[in-house]
Design a protein around this motif. Structure first.
Motif, PDB file in Angstrom:
ATOM      1  N   LEU A   1      14.256  33.980 -24.113  1.00  0.00           N
ATOM      2  CA  LEU A   1      13.562  34.570 -25.266  1.00  0.00           C
ATOM      3  C   LEU A   1      12.855  35.871 -24.913  1.00  0.00           C
ATOM      4  O   LEU A   1      12.819  36.805 -25.719  1.00  0.00           O
ATOM      5  CB  LEU A   1      12.592  33.564 -25.883  1.00  0.00           C
ATOM      6  CG  LEU A   1      11.369  33.104 -25.092  1.00  0.00           C
ATOM      7  CD1 LEU A   1      10.133  33.929 -25.444  1.00  0.00           C
ATOM      8  CD2 LEU A   1      11.075  31.624 -25.347  1.00  0.00           C
ATOM      9  N   PHE A   2      12.281  35.988 -23.720  1.00  0.00           N
ATOM     10  CA  PHE A   2      11.559  37.205 -23.360  1.00  0.00           C
ATOM     11  C   PHE A   2      12.494  38.406 -23.208  1.00  0.00           C
ATOM     12  O   PHE A   2      12.072  39.550 -23.392  1.00  0.00           O
ATOM     13  CB  PHE A   2      10.742  36.985 -22.085  1.00  0.00           C
ATOM     14  CG  PHE A   2       9.655  35.967 -22.254  1.00  0.00           C
ATOM     15  CD1 PHE A   2       8.533  36.240 -23.019  1.00  0.00           C
ATOM     16  CD2 PHE A   2       9.766  34.714 -21.665  1.00  0.00           C
ATOM     17  CE1 PHE A   2       7.534  35.303 -23.198  1.00  0.00           C
ATOM     18  CE2 PHE A   2       8.767  33.761 -21.834  1.00  0.00           C
ATOM     19  CZ  PHE A   2       7.649  34.056 -22.609  1.00  0.00           C
ATOM     20  N   ASN A   3      13.757  38.159 -22.892  1.00  0.00           N
ATOM     21  CA  ASN A   3      14.719  39.255 -22.821  1.00  0.00           C
ATOM     22  C   ASN A   3      15.015  39.835 -24.199  1.00  0.00           C
ATOM     23  O   ASN A   3      15.351  41.017 -24.326  1.00  0.00           O
ATOM     24  CB  ASN A   3      16.022  38.785 -22.170  1.00  0.00           C
ATOM     25  CG  ASN A   3      15.874  38.592 -20.673  1.00  0.00           C
ATOM     26  OD1 ASN A   3      14.878  38.991 -20.085  1.00  0.00           O
ATOM     27  ND2 ASN A   3      16.857  37.955 -20.065  1.00  0.00           N
ATOM     28  N   MET A   4      14.887  39.015 -25.229  1.00  0.00           N
ATOM     29  CA  MET A   4      15.054  39.531 -26.581  1.00  0.00           C
ATOM     30  C   MET A   4      13.944  40.513 -26.929  1.00  0.00           C
ATOM     31  O   MET A   4      14.153  41.498 -27.626  1.00  0.00           O
ATOM     32  CB  MET A   4      15.062  38.375 -27.593  1.00  0.00           C
ATOM     33  CG  MET A   4      16.280  37.472 -27.496  1.00  0.00           C
ATOM     34  SD  MET A   4      17.824  38.366 -27.829  1.00  0.00           S
ATOM     35  CE  MET A   4      18.404  38.693 -26.160  1.00  0.00           C
ATOM     36  N   MET A   5      12.748  40.244 -26.436  1.00  0.00           N
ATOM     37  CA  MET A   5      11.633  41.151 -26.692  1.00  0.00           C
ATOM     38  C   MET A   5      11.894  42.518 -26.077  1.00  0.00           C
ATOM     39  O   MET A   5      11.571  43.556 -26.669  1.00  0.00           O
ATOM     40  CB  MET A   5      10.343  40.542 -26.129  1.00  0.00           C
ATOM     41  CG  MET A   5       9.952  39.221 -26.770  1.00  0.00           C
ATOM     42  SD  MET A   5       8.512  38.473 -25.956  1.00  0.00           S
ATOM     43  CE  MET A   5       8.385  36.917 -26.840  1.00  0.00           C
ATOM     44  N   VAL A   6      12.478  42.531 -24.882  1.00  0.00           N
ATOM     45  CA  VAL A   6      12.826  43.794 -24.237  1.00  0.00           C
ATOM     46  C   VAL A   6      13.875  44.534 -25.059  1.00  0.00           C
ATOM     47  O   VAL A   6      13.762  45.739 -25.305  1.00  0.00           O
ATOM     48  CB  VAL A   6      13.350  43.557 -22.805  1.00  0.00           C
ATOM     49  CG1 VAL A   6      13.749  44.872 -22.156  1.00  0.00           C
ATOM     50  CG2 VAL A   6      12.290  42.854 -21.954  1.00  0.00           C
ATOM     51  N   TRP A   7      14.893  43.807 -25.498  1.00  0.00           N
ATOM     52  CA  TRP A   7      16.010  44.421 -26.235  1.00  0.00           C
ATOM     53  C   TRP A   7      15.609  44.915 -27.627  1.00  0.00           C
ATOM     54  O   TRP A   7      16.181  45.884 -28.144  1.00  0.00           O
ATOM     55  CB  TRP A   7      17.154  43.414 -26.359  1.00  0.00           C
ATOM     56  CG  TRP A   7      18.241  43.895 -27.250  1.00  0.00           C
ATOM     57  CD1 TRP A   7      19.266  44.740 -26.935  1.00  0.00           C
ATOM     58  CD2 TRP A   7      18.375  43.623 -28.656  1.00  0.00           C
ATOM     59  NE1 TRP A   7      20.035  44.995 -28.035  1.00  0.00           N
ATOM     60  CE2 TRP A   7      19.507  44.326 -29.109  1.00  0.00           C
ATOM     61  CE3 TRP A   7      17.646  42.861 -29.570  1.00  0.00           C
ATOM     62  CZ2 TRP A   7      19.928  44.275 -30.439  1.00  0.00           C
ATOM     63  CZ3 TRP A   7      18.058  42.812 -30.882  1.00  0.00           C
ATOM     64  CH2 TRP A   7      19.187  43.518 -31.310  1.00  0.00           C
ATOM     65  N   HIS A   8      14.613  44.281 -28.247  1.00  0.00           N
ATOM     66  CA  HIS A   8      14.284  44.565 -29.650  1.00  0.00           C
ATOM     67  C   HIS A   8      13.971  46.028 -29.946  1.00  0.00           C
ATOM     68  O   HIS A   8      14.131  46.475 -31.087  1.00  0.00           O
ATOM     69  CB  HIS A   8      13.103  43.708 -30.100  1.00  0.00           C
ATOM     70  CG  HIS A   8      13.510  42.400 -30.684  1.00  0.00           C
ATOM     71  ND1 HIS A   8      12.678  41.304 -30.705  1.00  0.00           N
ATOM     72  CD2 HIS A   8      14.663  41.995 -31.266  1.00  0.00           C
ATOM     73  CE1 HIS A   8      13.298  40.291 -31.274  1.00  0.00           C
ATOM     74  NE2 HIS A   8      14.504  40.678 -31.622  1.00  0.00           N
TER      75      HIS A   8
END
Length: 439
Positions: free
Chosen positions: A212-219
């Motif tokens: 889930l934290f990788n989605m925050m980076v990608w967003h």
């Protein structure tokens, strides 16, 4: 329920031993700079002459493993073993039913700014004081970029690669001026699989693990193109050109060999290790990595040669995901009046300067930060970026937010890995989000 009983029992023991000295109990996050900073701030508060004995603060810390689940269980039980507790932007909606909104002094806006205060808001109400902020920087090798901006041969090859791979006539720019196309072209130029003359092996390092934290980076890619989770009417809006462009960017870079092939298992630590090896030119990463990466003693291969700028711009502008940790009021608090006094004090320059000096990462206005700026130069950039570029996706403080991030991670990593088509990944994400975010 056993974990809840253990949690309550531990808390009760701590409270019993401290009851004579303190009446406002604060549940914090143990270990690391957050604990150190909170202890320093609490000590300063307790030493103030105008703080009554019954309003002094006692800190409680519980293991990070399973912290959020244990916290929800304890809050739901309504026992009131602590007055204030840790909050996170992405979980406020989960705890809001068991907490009380708070009214901070009007001056809090001058301390933090509207965007930072918003990291502790849910459905228009303030649920806490933001103490620590996380966002993203675009990291780059200053030595490599300086040569690219001054070497005519490198510039010519860069333009050839941009035309071949992106179908666009591009010339190298300073990182502070990058669009996502500029970032992509730069990453391809510094990729040996694309440009055998590159002095490093990879142009970038992507965090693509199903996390889930990788989605925050990608967003930041999608948001800069105008993307969001849903519109004002609650319609899910992820199947959009903005999301497609951001997802395709990562896949194109990965497929071209611009990021290590095992990037599908990468998160914070692995990305840092790759960049720190000296074989990567750029990286989109959490601000927490900056100090160590640019320290020659801790990261000798790149220390002293690392620059940071905001994430690249899209058609909607330049954006960085932000989320915060903070402290909020337990609805079952035993000393609400004293707890509110401490929260109000936390939202003052005095408190946040002490918190920053203690190692915390608050995002503060320039005036508030000034007295500790020399000691904490990294916070100058943090507050500036949060105020100018910070965003929270619509619905990202709801009770289902964590599950949304997990859903996106599963489907988007599946697309990057070639297990799903882009249409399949977006359709599954949109359908799942509609269930998770429905009111």
């Amino acid at each position: 329920m056993r974990s809840s009983h253990l949690f309550a029992a531990l808390t009760a023991v701590l409270l019993t031993s401290a009851a004579a000295q303190a009446e406002v109990t604060v549940l914090g996050w143990p270990g690391g700079p957050e604990e150190t900073a909170l202890r320093d701030a609490a000590n300063l508060y307790n030493a103030k002459e105008d703080v009554a004995d019954e309003d002094k603060v006692e800190l409680i810390f519980f293991n990070r493993d399973g912290f959020w689940d244990k916290l929800q269980t304890d809050l739901a039980a309504g026992g009131g073993e602590f007055d204030l507790n840790l909050l996170a932007t992405y979980a406020i909606g989960r705890y809001a039913p068991f907490m009380e909104p708070v009214e901070l002094p009007d001056s809090a806006v001058d301390v933090f700014g509207e965007k930072v205060l918003a990291t502790m808001q849910f459905e228009g109400k303030q649920y806490g004081v933001p103490t620590d902020l996380s966002l993203h920087f675009m990291y780059y090798r200053t030595d490599l970029i300086e040569q690219l901006l001054s070497d005519a041969d490198w510039q010519a090859r860069y333009s050839e690669i941009a035309q071949e791979r992106l179908g666009k006539e591009l010339k190298p720019k300073p990182p502070a001026e990058w669009t996502w196309d500029d970032y992509q072209a730069t990453a391809l130029f510094f990729t040996k699989a694309v440009n055998p003359d590159s002095p490093v092996r990879y142009g970038t390092v992507l965090q693509m693990k199903n996390l889930l934290f990788n989605m925050m980076v990608w967003h930041s890619t999608a948001r800069s193109e105008g993307g969001d989770w849903m519109d004002a009417d609650g319609n899910i809006t992820v199947d959009s050109p903005a999301y497609r462009k951001g997802l395709e960017l990562y896949k194109a870079l990965y497929d071209a060999g611009a990021s290590p092939k095992d990037s599908l298992s990468y998160e914070f630590a692995e990305a840092n290790a790759a960049f720190g090896s000296g074989q990567v030119a750029t990286m989109l990463q959490w601000n927490a990595a900056a100090a160590d990466l640019n320290d020659p003693e801790k990261t000798p291969a790149v220390g002293g040669k690392v620059g940071t700028v905001p994430p690249p711009a899209g058609i909607a502008g330049r954006f960085t995901h932000i989320h915060g940790l903070g402290l909020g009021l337990n609805k079952s608090a035993q000393n609400k009046a004293g707890a509110l006094k401490f929260l109000e004090w936390l939202a003052t320059p005095e408190a946040m300067q002490a918190y920053a000096a203690g190692g915390g990462t608050p995002a503060l206005s320039a005036d508030v930060l000034a007295p500790v700026a020399e000691q904490r130069p990294d916070l100058t950039q943090l507050g500036d970026y949060a105020g100018q570029y910070g965003f929270v996706m619509t619905g990202a403080t709801s009770a289902g937010a964590l599950s949304v991030y997990e859903l996106q991670a599963e489907n988007f990593t599946g697309y990057w890995a070639g297990q799903k088509s882009l249409d399949e990944a977006l359709a599954a994400t949109a359908q799942g989000m509609a269930d998770l975010l429905k009111k």
